[in-house]
Design an enzyme around this catalytic site. Structure first.
Site, PDB file in Angstrom:
ATOM      1  N   GLU A 187      21.571  16.514   6.342  1.00 35.81           N
ATOM      2  CA  GLU A 187      22.646  17.426   5.955  1.00 35.81           C
ATOM      3  C   GLU A 187      23.187  17.120   4.568  1.00 35.81           C
ATOM      4  O   GLU A 187      23.580  18.036   3.839  1.00 35.81           O
ATOM      5  CB  GLU A 187      23.747  17.381   7.019  1.00 35.81           C
ATOM      6  CG  GLU A 187      23.303  18.045   8.318  1.00 35.81           C
ATOM      7  CD  GLU A 187      24.117  17.657   9.529  1.00 35.81           C
ATOM      8  OE1 GLU A 187      25.238  17.107   9.344  1.00 35.81           O
ATOM      9  OE2 GLU A 187      23.652  17.890  10.658  1.00 35.81           O
ATOM     10  N   SER A 197      24.115  37.098   9.581  1.00 38.10           N
ATOM     11  CA  SER A 197      22.968  37.212   8.676  1.00 38.10           C
ATOM     12  C   SER A 197      23.359  38.013   7.440  1.00 38.10           C
ATOM     13  O   SER A 197      24.152  38.961   7.509  1.00 38.10           O
ATOM     14  CB  SER A 197      21.813  37.923   9.385  1.00 38.10           C
ATOM     15  OG  SER A 197      21.347  37.167  10.474  1.00 38.10           O
ATOM     16  N   TYR A 238      30.740  12.415  13.089  1.00 38.28           N
ATOM     17  CA  TYR A 238      29.690  11.929  13.989  1.00 38.28           C
ATOM     18  C   TYR A 238      30.140  10.762  14.875  1.00 38.28           C
ATOM     19  O   TYR A 238      29.830  10.749  16.081  1.00 38.28           O
ATOM     20  CB  TYR A 238      28.437  11.573  13.196  1.00 38.28           C
ATOM     21  CG  TYR A 238      27.579  12.775  12.905  1.00 38.28           C
ATOM     22  CD1 TYR A 238      26.623  13.211  13.807  1.00 38.28           C
ATOM     23  CD2 TYR A 238      27.732  13.500  11.723  1.00 38.28           C
ATOM     24  CE1 TYR A 238      25.844  14.328  13.554  1.00 38.28           C
ATOM     25  CE2 TYR A 238      26.965  14.616  11.460  1.00 38.28           C
ATOM     26  CZ  TYR A 238      26.014  15.030  12.373  1.00 38.28           C
ATOM     27  OH  TYR A 238      25.257  16.146  12.125  1.00 38.28           O
TER      28      TYR A 238
END
EC number: 1.14.12.17
Length: 395
Positions: free
Chosen positions: A137, A209, A95
């Site tokens: 997270e 998926s 980050y």
């Protein structure tokens, strides 16, 4: 908490972001990857090539600026992005790197207009927003690791079965190489698959998926083979043409918020476009296991019969299951689509799950809203970095 001065500056710069956002984020990714090429092992190269990641980041930054007084308003988007970050293995130490190059890009594009006050305000705002993501997270990583059969980040899986479902779609059954059980997951969730393709410099990650209901043995993904010319095609072509039974991939724990609401007993309508059928297959199997009497109406649009994955399985279920009906629509062979007239016959109290290409989803959602279905009844997620696509369900 952000200072009032910071919030005022952020709101004042929102129109500038609307005008220059994609230019800023394009410069951000260019300079970021130039300084930190190792991050190309994380980011989706196809999304970069098509400009989708740049647009998505610009939209997200703009949304944060507009809602800086009430960041809770963008919490649903935060949760969706956080799910994707966890599925890609984004870690806290990345980050500050992102923040550094985002601020540099703002300064580069805006020049003297990016005063020290503006840069400092955005640095403060970014720090607060990054802390939110890191906290959210962390909870997701912990939950994934602590569940039965769970783990953190990537884990090696072996392909134990490969099944062709249609001319373009093949299913891969994946089993943990270490012999451990597969963790449970909610029907509709996805996993990230990371591969090292011969001849490619960097690792490549794609999200797929899960296309069957959870069990303890294997994951199943069902992958459409894209064209060789499409940047998206590199991984799918590799999976179809080179990855055979016994081959290895790396996988993240299941993630995602486009999931079946199992608390309700209303009729369920599935609207699938092409390979968008995959999460809806997982939901269908789960419903038949746990809520056999809940009515299921399954509509699948494909180009032609040879493109309709799982058609045989769904046709068989239609014949066997009293409460399930399946209808397919083929645009190339008979010109049929899931039209507004078709949707007009959907039960008015139904929960509706929509998945497919962007144009298909926008059409389905617009028609459903026009027919009087509420936002709460329509469930969907634009997969990929499409955070600010037209949210028709909010009109």
């Amino acid at each position: 908490m952000l200072s009032q001065e910071t919030r005022t500056i952020i709101k004042a710069t929102a129109p500038v972001l609307a005008q220059h956002g994609t230019t800023i984020t394009t410069e951000f990714y260019r300079s970021l990857f130039e300084a930190h090429p190792e991050l190309l092992n994380v980011f989706n190269h196809a999304n970069q090539a098509k400009g989708r990641q740049q647009t998505a980041l610009a939209n997200t930054v703009y949304a944060a600026a507009v809602h800086i007084d009430n960041l809770e308003a963008i919490l649903p988007s935060v949760m969706q992005i956080a799910q994707k970050h966890v599925s890609l293995g984004i870690v806290p130490e990345q980050y500050p790197i992102v923040g550094e190059f985002l601020l540099k890009a703002i300064k580069t594009v805006l020049g003297d207009a990016a005063t020290p006050e503006i840069i400092n305000a955005w640095a403060e705002a970014y720090g607060v927003i990054a802390d939110v993501f890191i906290s959210v997270e962390k909870g997701m990583y912990d939950q994934a690791a602590e569940q039965t059969g769970g783990w953190r980040l990537f884990k090696e899986f072996t392909v134990v079965e490969k099944v062709q479902e249609s001319e373009l779609i093949t299913s891969f059954y994946l089993k943990p190489t270490d012999g451990a059980a597969v963790p449970s997951y909610q029907p509709g969730q996805y996993i990230s698959v990371r591969v090292k393709i011969p001849g490619e410099q960097y690792l490549m990650i794609r999200q797929y998926s899960l296309s069957k209901a959870a069990d303890t043995e294997t994951f199943r993904i069902s992958v459409k083979r894209e064209t060789d010319q499409d940047p998206n095609g590199k991984v799918s072509v590799y999976l179809h043409e080179q990855l055979e039974v016994g081959g290895l991939v790396e996988v993240t724990p299941p993630a995602g918020e486009f999931v079946l609401d199992e608390s309700r007993q209303t009729p369920v309508v599935f609207l699938a476009g092409g390979v968008g059928i995959t999460p809806l297959m997982s939901m269908t199997e789960r419903l038949l296991q746990t809520s056999a009497n809940r009515p299921i109406h399954f509509y699948h649009a494909a180009r032609s019969e040879k493109d309709a994955a799982f058609a045989d399985a769904l046709t068989k279920l239609d014949a066997e299951q009293e409460h399930l009906s399946y209808i397919s629509f083929f645009s190339e062979t008979d010109g049929q689509f899931i039209t507004r007239e078709v949707l007009a016959n959907v039960p008015q109290n139904a929960d509706i799950y929509v998945c497919g290409p962007v144009g298909f989803m926008e059409s389905m959602i617009a028609n459903l809203i026009d027919l009087g279905f509420s936002q709460e009844q329509i469930h969907y997620e634009f997969f990929g970095p499409s955070m600010a696509l037209k949210a028709l369900a909010t009109v």
